[in-house]
Design an enzyme around this catalytic site. Structure first.
Site, PDB file in Angstrom:
ATOM      1  CE  LYS A  43      37.649  39.491  46.180  1.00 43.01           C
ATOM      2  NZ  LYS A  43      37.200  40.907  46.064  1.00 43.01           N
ATOM      3  CG  ASP A  44      37.634  34.078  39.422  1.00 43.62           C
ATOM      4  OD1 ASP A  44      37.452  35.303  39.343  1.00 43.62           O
ATOM      5  OD2 ASP A  44      36.687  33.264  39.536  1.00 43.62           O
ATOM      6  NE  ARG A  45      36.206  40.356  41.279  1.00 40.83           N
ATOM      7  CZ  ARG A  45      35.404  39.630  42.055  1.00 40.83           C
ATOM      8  NH1 ARG A  45      35.069  38.404  41.681  1.00 40.83           N
ATOM      9  NH2 ARG A  45      34.928  40.116  43.191  1.00 40.83           N
ATOM     10  CB  THR A 104      37.555  43.285  42.493  1.00 43.23           C
ATOM     11  OG1 THR A 104      37.231  43.541  43.859  1.00 43.23           O
ATOM     12  CG2 THR A 104      38.749  42.343  42.434  1.00 43.23           C
ATOM     13  CG  HIS A 116      34.006  48.598  46.455  1.00 41.62           C
ATOM     14  ND1 HIS A 116      34.143  48.176  45.151  1.00 41.62           N
ATOM     15  CD2 HIS A 116      34.084  47.470  47.225  1.00 41.62           C
ATOM     16  CE1 HIS A 116      34.319  46.870  45.133  1.00 41.62           C
ATOM     17  NE2 HIS A 116      34.276  46.413  46.379  1.00 41.62           N
ATOM     18  CG  ASP A 139      40.917  45.964  44.174  1.00 44.33           C
ATOM     19  OD1 ASP A 139      41.128  46.489  45.292  1.00 44.33           O
ATOM     20  OD2 ASP A 139      40.236  44.931  44.043  1.00 44.33           O
ATOM     21  CG  HIS A 140      37.932  48.574  45.228  1.00 43.95           C
ATOM     22  ND1 HIS A 140      37.523  48.465  46.537  1.00 43.95           N
ATOM     23  CD2 HIS A 140      37.894  47.315  44.718  1.00 43.95           C
ATOM     24  CE1 HIS A 140      37.241  47.190  46.815  1.00 43.95           C
ATOM     25  NE2 HIS A 140      37.468  46.476  45.724  1.00 43.95           N
ATOM     26  CG  ASP A 191      36.773  43.358  48.502  1.00 44.82           C
ATOM     27  OD1 ASP A 191      36.514  44.536  48.217  1.00 44.82           O
ATOM     28  OD2 ASP A 191      36.025  42.408  48.180  1.00 44.82           O
TER      29      ASP A 191
END
Length: 561
Positions: free
Chosen positions: A174-176, A91, A501, A365-366, A318
């Site tokens: 999510k924070d990120r 992520t 992942h 992101d993936h 996710d």
């Protein structure tokens, strides 16, 4: 000041003009004036669907409604062969790539977590102990700032170019997901799974603006308590999905369909707010908050007449794929629900800003591999590789080989850090230990490749695509001394259910890349190879600003009007 992009072409144009003048051609005919360039978009909306593999978009395309994914596919440019082109597909790295246009070896975000090479302790990608969430509990490892992102983003460059008048806002479950889209000078808001609020941190401000306070006071997160997530479509629509009992799930059996939202205490509390993350309701809340941000910050109607950026990272897919796998009915249904949410959001943007004024990008992101048990049912060699057992075996082997004690200092797979101080103290050579470790790991079941620091620093990793992707993911100052790659369909994990992942294989790298904007983008399905790092240079071109400092992507000129 307008600068010439290609002086060579400019010289050729001057030469041609001189030739025509000599022949009297220019005197006889007046060249028509070129059409004026389209105005800059008033609002750029960057959507990142966390954990969405390209194959799911293709597989379920016929079931989408008219206004969501189908709108992007029909009215925008869609790349079928687009990739997160680095070797560790998680992520944080994926989100960092979207608006920086950079690979990990430059932007410095080498994982969700990694080992600090000095202290040998784990650090989180967006942790910053100098800052706290506003009005929320903050743990030392919580994500509160972009301090570990070493490069600029598109938003940073837009803010610079506009004299800080452009607004850049990002929101995520999510924070990120929020912080790495917001960059250094934007503003990030993230879901708090203890309270269900969206909050920012002291890095960005000391107090939430009034519109955020109003949103929090309404407590929209509580409206789902006692509700269930049930299939959206008829049973026949899910006929091709894996049966519920075909793969082990990380969620309890009672949380297959219908998936209930409750808490063990019987009250609305942190247990309930945490449960909201798995399923469609967190994404619905995220898009509701995005609407509030559009109105609260007047995005797309900037009084200064400059463009704004809204980043929205939708996290739930996710969580669903981790728990149930992309082959599951849960994942299938979640994507259909997200499609309808996006249709409503695009309709809102059309009414509020006018879609003719909005440039929309959607990516991920993936991707995701199947749950190993499902892959095995398809005759694939697929398993989970227990990292703890692997590292214990490696340490034992190195001790037996060199009689120097524990030589693996720390690890956060695929990165492994050797104890160079102990190696030197024992009179050993670094290269010898690295190569011995690599040879041992390559003999272990499930390991496909190992790269050493010596190889990375000397660029002696070979010319394969796998080697290129892993080299991009390796940061000289931060990454480990060994990088281990699993075989296809294997992944690092010690559990007995779900999937994960992180590999350089296509099921993890091939993600959607869609760009929609009537004034700027030519619709169509594009088979050309593209990368997520191409997004930032392309948007910079359309916004007429310089690209982010470390951007290595290309402008997707084939899509431009």
């Amino acid at each position: 000041m307008t600068m010439l992009r290609n002086p060579v072409l400019s010289l050729r144009a001057l030469a041609l003009a001189s030739c025509l003048l000599a022949n009297g051609a220019l005197a006889a005919t007046q060249a028509p004036s070129s059409a004026p360039a389209a105005a800059q978009p008033k609002l750029v909306v960057v959507l990142v669907v966390d954990g969405l593999p390209q194959e799911q978009v293709v597989r379920y395309r016929d079931q989408f409604g008219q206004g969501g994914f189908r709108r992007l596919l029909d009215q925008g440019a869609w790349f079928s062969n687009a990739h997160q082109a680095h070797g560790i597909t998680v992520t944080a790295i994926g989100h960092a790539a979207v608006l920086s246009g950079a690979y990990p070896y430059q932007h410095g975000v080498i994982g969700n977590n990694w080992i600090d090479p000095v202290s040998k302790t784990s650090v989180y990608c967006t942790e910053d102990r100098a800052h706290t969430y506003l009005g929320e509990e903050t743990k030392p490892s919580d994500g509160t700032s972009p301090a570990r992102l070493r490069v600029s983003t598109l938003g940073d460059e837009l803010r610079y170019a506009s004299g800080q008048r452009s607004k850049v806002v990002a929101v995520s479950g999510k924070d990120r997901g929020a912080i790495l889209l917001a960059g250094k000078t934007g503003t990030a808001y993230m879901y708090m799974d203890k309270s269900g609020n969206f909050a920012s941190s002291s890095f960005y401000m000391q107090q939430h603006p009034e519109w955020v306070q109003r949103f929090q006071a309404a407590k929209p997160q509580d409206r789902y308590y006692g509700k269930s997530w049930r299939p959206l479509l008829d049973d026949a629509a899910y006929a091709g999905d894996a049966a519920d009992d075909a793969t082990p799930s990380t969620a309890a059996a009672r949380n297959r369909f219908p998936f209930s939202y409750y808490s063990e205490s019987g009250n609305i509390d942190a247990g309930y707010y945490g449960r909201l993350k798995v399923g469609p309701f967190l994404d619905e809340l995220t898009l509701d908050f995005a609407r509030a941000a559009v109105e609260g910050e007047n995005l797309g109607k900037n009084p200064a007449g400059v463009p704004d950026i809204l980043g929205v990272s939708l996290s739930s897919h996710d969580y669903v794929n981790h728990a149930f796998g992309p082959e599951s009915k849960m994942s299938h249904d979640h994507l259909q629900r997200l499609d309808r949410m996006l249709a409503q959001f695009f309709g809102y943007l059309d009414q509020r800003v006018g879609l003719d004024n909005v440039l929309v990008v959607l990516t991920a992101d993936h991707g995701f591999p199947n749950v190993p048990e499902f892959a095995q049912s398809q005759h694939m060699d697929a398993q989970r590789l227990d990292g703890e057992k692997l590292m214990a075996a490696l340490n034992q082997h190195l001790d037996e080989r060199f009689k120097a004690g524990k030589l693996v200092a720390a690890w956060s797979l695929p990165n492994i850090h050797l104890d160079y101080a102990q190696i030197e103290k024992s009179g050993l050579k670094r290269d010898e230990v690295e190569q011995a470790a690599a040879r041992f790991l390559l003999k272990q079941n499930g390991v496909a490749e190992v790269f050493t620091r010596g190889q990375m620093e000397s660029s002696a990793v070979g010319g394969t695509r796998l080697a290129t992707l892993m080299r991009r993911a390796w940061h000289r100052e931060l990454s480990g001394d060994l990088m281990t790659v699993t075989k296809p369909y294997w992944y690092f994990g010690s559990g007995t259910s779900g999937t994960s992942h992180g590999s350089p294989y296509a099921y993890d790298t091939n993600v959607p890349l869609m760009v929609m904007g009537k004034r700027w983008i030519k619709p169509g399905a594009y088979g050309q190879y593209a990368e997520v790092v191409d997004i930032a240079p392309t948007l910079a071109h359309l916004l007429r600003i310089r690209p982010p400092a470390a951007a290595e992507g290309r402008v997707l000129t084939e899509t431009l009007r």
